[in-house]
Structures are given as structure tokens and as C-alpha cells.
Design a protein around this motif. Sequence first.
Motif, short mmCIF file in Angstrom:
data_model
loop_
_atom_site.label_atom_id
_atom_site.label_comp_id
_atom_site.label_asym_id
_atom_site.label_seq_id
_atom_site.Cartn_x
_atom_site.Cartn_y
_atom_site.Cartn_z
N GLY A 304 0.81 -1.22 0.00
CA GLY A 304 0.00 0.00 0.00
C GLY A 304 0.84 1.26 0.00
O GLY A 304 2.05 1.24 -0.20
N ARG A 305 0.19 2.39 0.24
CA ARG A 305 0.87 3.68 0.18
C ARG A 305 1.76 3.87 1.40
O ARG A 305 1.33 3.67 2.53
N LEU A 306 2.99 4.30 1.14
CA LEU A 306 3.98 4.48 2.20
C LEU A 306 4.40 5.94 2.33
O LEU A 306 5.50 6.23 2.81
N GLY A 307 3.53 6.85 1.92
CA GLY A 307 3.81 8.27 2.04
C GLY A 307 3.11 9.04 0.95
O GLY A 307 2.48 8.46 0.05
N HIS A 308 3.23 10.35 1.02
CA HIS A 308 2.49 11.21 0.10
C HIS A 308 3.06 12.63 0.17
O HIS A 308 3.88 12.94 1.03
N ALA A 309 2.58 13.49 -0.72
CA ALA A 309 2.97 14.89 -0.67
C ALA A 309 2.14 15.62 0.38
O ALA A 309 1.08 15.15 0.81
N LEU A 310 2.63 16.79 0.78
CA LEU A 310 2.07 17.51 1.93
C LEU A 310 2.21 19.01 1.68
O LEU A 310 3.16 19.46 1.04
N GLY A 311 1.25 19.79 2.17
CA GLY A 311 1.35 21.24 2.03
C GLY A 311 0.13 21.95 2.57
O GLY A 311 -0.16 21.90 3.76
N LEU A 312 -0.61 22.61 1.67
CA LEU A 312 -1.84 23.27 2.05
C LEU A 312 -2.92 22.26 2.40
O LEU A 312 -3.92 22.61 3.04
N GLN A 313 -2.72 21.03 1.98
CA GLN A 313 -3.63 19.93 2.32
C GLN A 313 -2.84 18.84 3.03
O GLN A 313 -1.63 18.69 2.83
N LEU A 314 -3.56 18.09 3.85
CA LEU A 314 -2.93 17.01 4.61
C LEU A 314 -2.29 16.00 3.67
O LEU A 314 -1.19 15.50 3.93
N THR A 315 -2.97 15.66 2.61
CA THR A 315 -2.40 14.83 1.56
C THR A 315 -2.68 15.50 0.23
O THR A 315 -3.81 15.91 -0.03
N GLU A 316 -1.66 15.63 -0.59
CA GLU A 316 -1.84 16.26 -1.89
C GLU A 316 -0.81 15.71 -2.85
O GLU A 316 0.31 15.39 -2.47
N GLU A 327 8.44 12.23 -10.69
CA GLU A 327 9.84 12.51 -10.40
C GLU A 327 9.96 13.49 -9.24
O GLU A 327 9.25 14.50 -9.18
N LEU A 328 10.85 13.21 -8.32
CA LEU A 328 11.08 14.09 -7.18
C LEU A 328 11.91 15.29 -7.62
O LEU A 328 12.89 15.15 -8.35
N LYS A 329 11.50 16.47 -7.14
CA LYS A 329 12.19 17.72 -7.48
C LYS A 329 12.47 18.50 -6.21
O LYS A 329 11.71 18.42 -5.24
N PRO A 330 13.56 19.28 -6.19
CA PRO A 330 13.83 20.12 -5.02
C PRO A 330 12.63 21.02 -4.71
O PRO A 330 12.05 21.63 -5.61
N GLY A 331 12.27 21.09 -3.44
CA GLY A 331 11.12 21.88 -3.03
C GLY A 331 9.88 21.07 -2.77
O GLY A 331 8.92 21.57 -2.18
N MET A 332 9.87 19.80 -3.18
CA MET A 332 8.73 18.95 -2.86
C MET A 332 8.78 18.54 -1.39
O MET A 332 9.83 18.13 -0.89
N VAL A 333 7.66 18.68 -0.71
CA VAL A 333 7.54 18.24 0.68
C VAL A 333 6.71 16.97 0.69
O VAL A 333 5.60 16.94 0.16
N ILE A 334 7.25 15.92 1.29
CA ILE A 334 6.58 14.63 1.29
C ILE A 334 6.69 13.98 2.66
O ILE A 334 7.47 14.42 3.52
N THR A 335 5.88 12.93 2.85
CA THR A 335 5.98 12.12 4.06
C THR A 335 6.58 10.77 3.72
O THR A 335 6.39 10.25 2.63
N LEU A 336 7.31 10.23 4.68
CA LEU A 336 7.76 8.84 4.63
C LEU A 336 6.94 8.11 5.68
O LEU A 336 7.03 8.42 6.88
N GLU A 337 6.14 7.11 5.26
CA GLU A 337 5.15 6.53 6.16
C GLU A 337 5.09 5.01 6.02
O GLU A 337 4.10 4.44 5.59
N PRO A 338 6.17 4.31 6.42
CA PRO A 338 6.12 2.85 6.37
C PRO A 338 5.24 2.27 7.46
O PRO A 338 5.09 2.84 8.55
#
Length: 375
Positions: A304-316, A327-338
Motif C-alpha cells: 500500500g501507500r507508504l507516504g504522500h505529498a504535503l502542504g496546504l492539504q494534509l495529503t496532496e 519525479e522528485l524535485k527540489p522543493g517537494m515536501v513529502i511524508t515517509l510513512e512505512p
Amino acid sequence: MSLFPDAEYAARLKVIQAGMAQHELGALLLTTEHDILYLTGFLTRFWQSPTRPWYLVVPARGKPVAVIPSIGAALMGRGWIEDIRTWPAPVPGDDGVSLLAQALKEVGGPVGIPSHLETHLRMPLADFEALKAQTQMSFGPDHGILANARAVKSEAEIAKIETICSVAGRAFARMGEIAGEGVPLSTVFRNFQRLLLEEGADWVPYLSGGAGPDGYDDVISPASDTPLKAGDVLMLDTGAMKDGYFCDYDRNFSVGQPSQEAANAHSRLMEAVAAGLETARPGACASDLWRAMADIVGGGETTGRLGHALGLQLTEGLSLIQADETELKPGMVITLEPGIETVEGRMMVHEENIVITTGAPRLLSPLAGSELTVI
């Protein structure tokens, strides 16, 4: 009072209008809270009332036009938006539709509407049909313009997220004040929200978790009144907010000394987080992070999902799943959720918040210790 200087919003608009030019769009129509907040700084909890619609027209050139209920004019006027058109909503029969149609006709089409995953059109279907009839314009997808712009955060946005992560970190450090053997889980939830507010959160719209021997059986149920017992693993996962931006991470605690199963599971989760941190580099894909962590916690395609992007919304935005090749780019905020199974029917989940940089990622949440915290 604006959340950012006008230059911040102007820079966002420049990126969006470049995308509009690439896809030959005359306008974007924004109708949802977070898309409008992103370009205006219009931060209000009044979105909790579904009665009134709110609109922002983004032209191919020039500043956006707000078409909003008159109750929001004063707040919108404190930001950088100058063209604010209002009506005394709600007005049955024409709840801002003709006013919006006029604004769109002045700007010209075709009109793009955000249509990526997690979006919706926040207006009644009958009003949308009336809008199309009045404008005689072409409406279609925005080709991911808004999603791509919001995915890469500015330094100012990252600072907001880091601030609320620090708030949550201070609240987690005070867990010993509110949790222990005999305390009902519902009381822990209630008091943890209080700690978050005391430490500086504006709002706690999301709090989940669980408790049980050697882990918990789900992480989305409302808290029960069941008292904590010795040997329980307690987990709280908070989506607290500051200045419109979320943190989203959890912490696990052991009520008294943990079992060997729980201690081992926590160790494996931290190993998976370390693997995610090692993999989270520009050019890697979301699926690469998923694989790095899934190989440690096990489960293969069923992980299943082990993380996601984050910002103005809890998951985005992106998801750390096998199928997401973003593709990951500088400035992306994400969660690591194993997550990992501890004993049959029970699990433990661990989550951290990071930002992708030009090199190694930077932790925004204070990294949990290698051993399960005892309360």
C-alpha cells in the motif's frame, strides 16, 4: 493580513501563466479552498459552510479576478487581489453565475479547470451548466498546471511547514503529561489537541491513532473510551495547521516496557525511514521511495501507500506507491510513512516529514529515536 509578501503570489502566478501559455488556455477557473488560497492568501474557516460558492478567475495575463460572496470582500481585500467582484450570496436562481460569466468573457477562453487527482468542481452542476450556456466557452482540464505549481514549494512555504512540524514536535515531547496506564484513549486525543494549540498550532483538523497490545488494528477510527493498559502501543498521527499549512506525522509510544515484537517493529520502521531518506534524491521517482521502504517492511505489492505529498492539504499530489512514477524535485515536501505487521491483525506505522533538496533531503519533523519511547 497576507500570509506572504505580494512577490510570493506574483511568482506563483508567473509559473501558472507560463503553463497556461504552453497549453493555450485563456483562463483558469478555481473553485476550491486550497487552490484559491494558493494564489490569494484568502485564509478562512468559512469554507466549512457549503452554502456559498467562491470563484477565482486566473487570466493568461494580469492578476486574478475574485468573484466571491460579499461576506468575504473585506478579507480578500486585505491581500494582493485588486479586482474583487461580489454578490450578496446566497441568491437562488443566480448565485454569482452571471457575475462569473461576465468575468470569464472579459478574460477569454478556453477555460481550464483543475482536474488532477484529489480535485473537484465546487459549484452546483446546474450552475456550471448555466455558466457554459452564458459564456459559450470551451471548458476543459488544466493539464496539471495547478498541481505541478503547488507540488514544488517555495522556501517561504517550506518554512511554514517546518514551523508547524516543530509545534507538533513540542507537543509530542509532552506526551508524558497526558498519557499513561488507565487514561482513556479519547482523553489522550482530546488533551493532545490541547497541547498542539498550546504549542502554537492554529487548528487541529486531523488527529488519528490507535492503541493496543503489540500495536493497533486500524489508524482511522475515532478514539474509544478504552483505558490504556500496560504493554499497549499508543500511536497519535497529527495533521495540525499553522498559517494554512499542515504537518502530518505520527509517533508511537509504549505504555510501560514494550514487548519484543513492538520493539522490533519500531526498529524495522526506523530502518525503512532511513532507507527512504537515502533514496529521496532529485530524479528519483515516488515508486523508488516506495520500493526502498517496502523491501524492509515487507508485503510486496500489497504494502500500500507508504507516504504522500504535503502542504496546504494534509495529503496532496504524489503517492509513494509502486505505480507512481512522479519525479522528485527540489522543493517537494513529502511524508515517509512505512507500516508493518507486528502480530496477526495488528500493525505499527511511523511517519516523518521531509523536503527534497538538491542533495540529501532535509527533515522537517524532528526525527524519532531508534528506540520506542516509554510513557
